[in-house]
Design a protein around this motif. Structure first.
Motif, PDB file in Angstrom:
ATOM      1  N   THR B  21       0.816  -1.215   0.000  1.00  0.00           N
ATOM      2  CA  THR B  21       0.000   0.000   0.000  1.00  0.00           C
ATOM      3  C   THR B  21       0.854   1.271   0.000  1.00  0.00           C
ATOM      4  O   THR B  21       0.334   2.374   0.041  1.00  0.00           O
ATOM      5  N   GLU B  22       2.194   1.094  -0.015  1.00  0.00           N
ATOM      6  CA  GLU B  22       3.106   2.247   0.021  1.00  0.00           C
ATOM      7  C   GLU B  22       4.088   2.127  -1.147  1.00  0.00           C
ATOM      8  O   GLU B  22       5.194   1.621  -0.980  1.00  0.00           O
ATOM      9  N   ALA B  25       7.853   2.943  -0.715  1.00  0.00           N
ATOM     10  CA  ALA B  25       8.496   2.445   0.505  1.00  0.00           C
ATOM     11  C   ALA B  25       9.662   1.517   0.198  1.00  0.00           C
ATOM     12  O   ALA B  25       9.767   0.946  -0.885  1.00  0.00           O
ATOM     13  N   ASP B  46       9.826   7.375   0.576  1.00  0.00           N
ATOM     14  CA  ASP B  46       8.894   8.157   1.400  1.00  0.00           C
ATOM     15  C   ASP B  46       8.686   7.460   2.740  1.00  0.00           C
ATOM     16  O   ASP B  46       8.458   8.098   3.756  1.00  0.00           O
ATOM     17  N   THR B  47       8.739   6.129   2.680  1.00  0.00           N
ATOM     18  CA  THR B  47       8.489   5.331   3.881  1.00  0.00           C
ATOM     19  C   THR B  47       9.551   4.246   3.978  1.00  0.00           C
ATOM     20  O   THR B  47       9.931   3.656   2.965  1.00  0.00           O
TER      21      THR B  47
END
Lengths: 153, 331
Positions: B21-22, B25, B46-47
């Motif tokens: 979902t990222e 990431a 970003d993650t």
């Protein structure tokens, strides 16, 4: 986040920590332990070496979020009160310190070596300290110090 | 370094769910390469999903005599593991020639497989690099390319894969197990890393949402007599100019089994299939070793500063096989 971590045998806590900051930053800037040095910030020079759960690592590459509930031992945790660790004494006596920036990392790396290999050969010393760079290139005295510390154990 | 969101996963299902979902990431293991690349601005997720608490730290014997290695086993732990030292000494040796003690204590097996090239132009944001910025060009070709690849290169990229461990894994027919929300799959190590071609930014067969969970080594009686030889500018803490992972089985003076892989020569750990083909059934002599090395390196292309690697690789192959023949495998 709030980070709770055992440092040099004492449970420490720091609030408002960004999980992505380094363990080195946490130690130096939040917990008041500036012994571990911040040099390359890439894991290449070893100046920031600390024990994490009894294993030497580069604290600049460990995220603060990763040390929650774990155990850290820094160069400040090697001496017993006013009595220096034999490795620290040997570094002083052998004159293994020039500018001093690499010294804390080298002391921790040498400490770990002598715990595992009480009587290391020269090649073993060289290999164990390969990840600690001395910009003053004072390696001969550093080798002397490790040999001296080993002889005294 | 750019700020990023930090997540921590305690089990594989949570980790692969999080990355599905990222899209921006990255998984964080030992951090010895990813954090470095983030500081240099080459990677900017970003993650970051911390996977160091996942229960993937076992080294287990398989019923068929092979070994299953969890993706989060530390390089130092794997190098010292009794099963690995006894059955696959080339792998233990390869790990111990990599990086420094501190880094081996941190680096994971999965991260080692996924480490990225140390090409200086890839790291340098002011240089042209097709891997970092597709279409930008390659400053290594015609630049400082002494450490660069000689096999499987393209006009877009001549970077090498820097891992020692993966060279041994290639020789050992290792299989990489990966998992995502879509399920599990197994990828042979020799197919895991890709040659640059026209898309040097695509480095592996791993999809963006997949997690390496294990590496499996099939049983190999041959591998108990094996060695890893690394040629480099310093005796320690340097990447390979050329390295060789080799296992040799000889009966009545004839090669009856051989595994050979090269490091420091290509964008992937280079399994030397051609050399193996020449050697199998040939007399176990220095001449055969040389012929095999010549055959493997025949397609090699040197650049302005790394021509020497072609002869160096041949000699390293011959020297390693000679040592296996006369002294046997690593202790």
């Amino acid at each position: 986040m709030r980070v709770t971590v055992t440092v040099n045998g004492e449970q420490r806590r720091a609030d408002d920590v960004w999980e992505g900051e380094s363990l080195l930053f946490l130690l130096r800037e939040r917990l008041g332990l500036p012994g571990s040095k911040n040099a390359c910030e890439q894991g290449e020079c070893g100046s920031c070496t600390v024990y994490l759960d009894d294993v030497p690592v580069c604290s600049c590459l460990v995220a603060a979020g990763q040390v929650q509930d774990r155990e850290v031992r820094t160069v400040e945790g090697l001496a017993e009160g006013d009595r220096l660790d034999p490795v620290q004494e040997a570094f002083v006596e052998a004159g293994a310190v020039q500018c001093g920036f690499c010294t804390p990392g080298l002391v921790v790396a040498a400490h770990d070596l002598l715990d595992r290999v009480p009587r290391p050969s020269d090649p073993e010393i060289r290999e164990a300290l390969a990840g600690n760079l001395c910009r003053c290139t004072g390696y001969e005295k550093i080798l002397d110090a490790v040999r001296l510390a080993a002889a005294r154990r | 370094m750019r700020t990023f969101a930090y997540l921590s996963a305690d089990d594989v299902a949570t980790a692969v769910q999080a990355i599905s979902t990222e899209p921006g990431a990255k998984f964080l293991g030992g951090g010895t390469n990813l954090v470095d690349l983030m500081r240099e601005g080459v990677e900017h997720p970003d993650t970051v999903i911390d996977i160091t608490r996942l229960p993937l730290t076992g080294v287990e014997e398989l019923p068929d005599g092979g070994v299953r290695i969890g993706a989060l086993v530390r390089n130092s732990d794997l190098a010292g593991d009794r099963l690995i030292r006894g059955r696959y000494p080339m792998l233990s040796q390869a790990l111990l020639t990599g990086a420094s003690a501190q880094l081996r204590n941190m680096a994971t097996v999965g991260g080692n497989v996924l480490q990225r090239t140390r090409c200086a132009y890839f790291y340098d944001g002011t240089a042209a690099c097709n891997k970092r910025e597709p279409g930008a060009g390659c400053d290594a070709i015609g630049g400082f390319n002494r450490n660069h690849a000689i096999l499987g290169t393209s006009e877009d990229c001549i970077a090498t894969h820097p891992s020692d461990m993966c060279v041994a894994l290639a020789a050992l027919d290792a299989v990489v197990e990966v998992e995502s929300v879509r399920g599990k799959r197994r990828i042979p190590l020799v197919d895991f890393h890709l040659l640059p071609g026209g898309t040097p930014q695509v480095e592996t067969a791993l999809e963006a949402d997949e997690l390496i969970t294990a590496v499996e080594l099939p049983p190999s009686p041959l591998a108990a007599t094996s060695r890893y030889r690394k040629v480099r500018d310093r005796a320690s803490y340097a990447f390979a100019l050329v390295s060789v992972a080799a296992a040799l089985e000889v009966a009545d003076g004839t090669v009856t089994g051989v595994r050979l892989a090269l490091g420091g020569v290509a964008a992937k750990p280079w399994r030397a299939y051609e050399a193996e083909r020449v050697l199998l059934g040939a007399p176990a002599t220095e001449e055969s070793f040389r012929l095999a090395a010549e055959a493997e390196l025949a397609p090699a292309v040197g650049r302005s500063q790394n021509e020497f690697k072609i002869e160096l690789a041949k000699r390293a192959v011959v020297a390693t096989l000679r040592q296996l023949l006369t002294e046997g495998g690593a202790a």
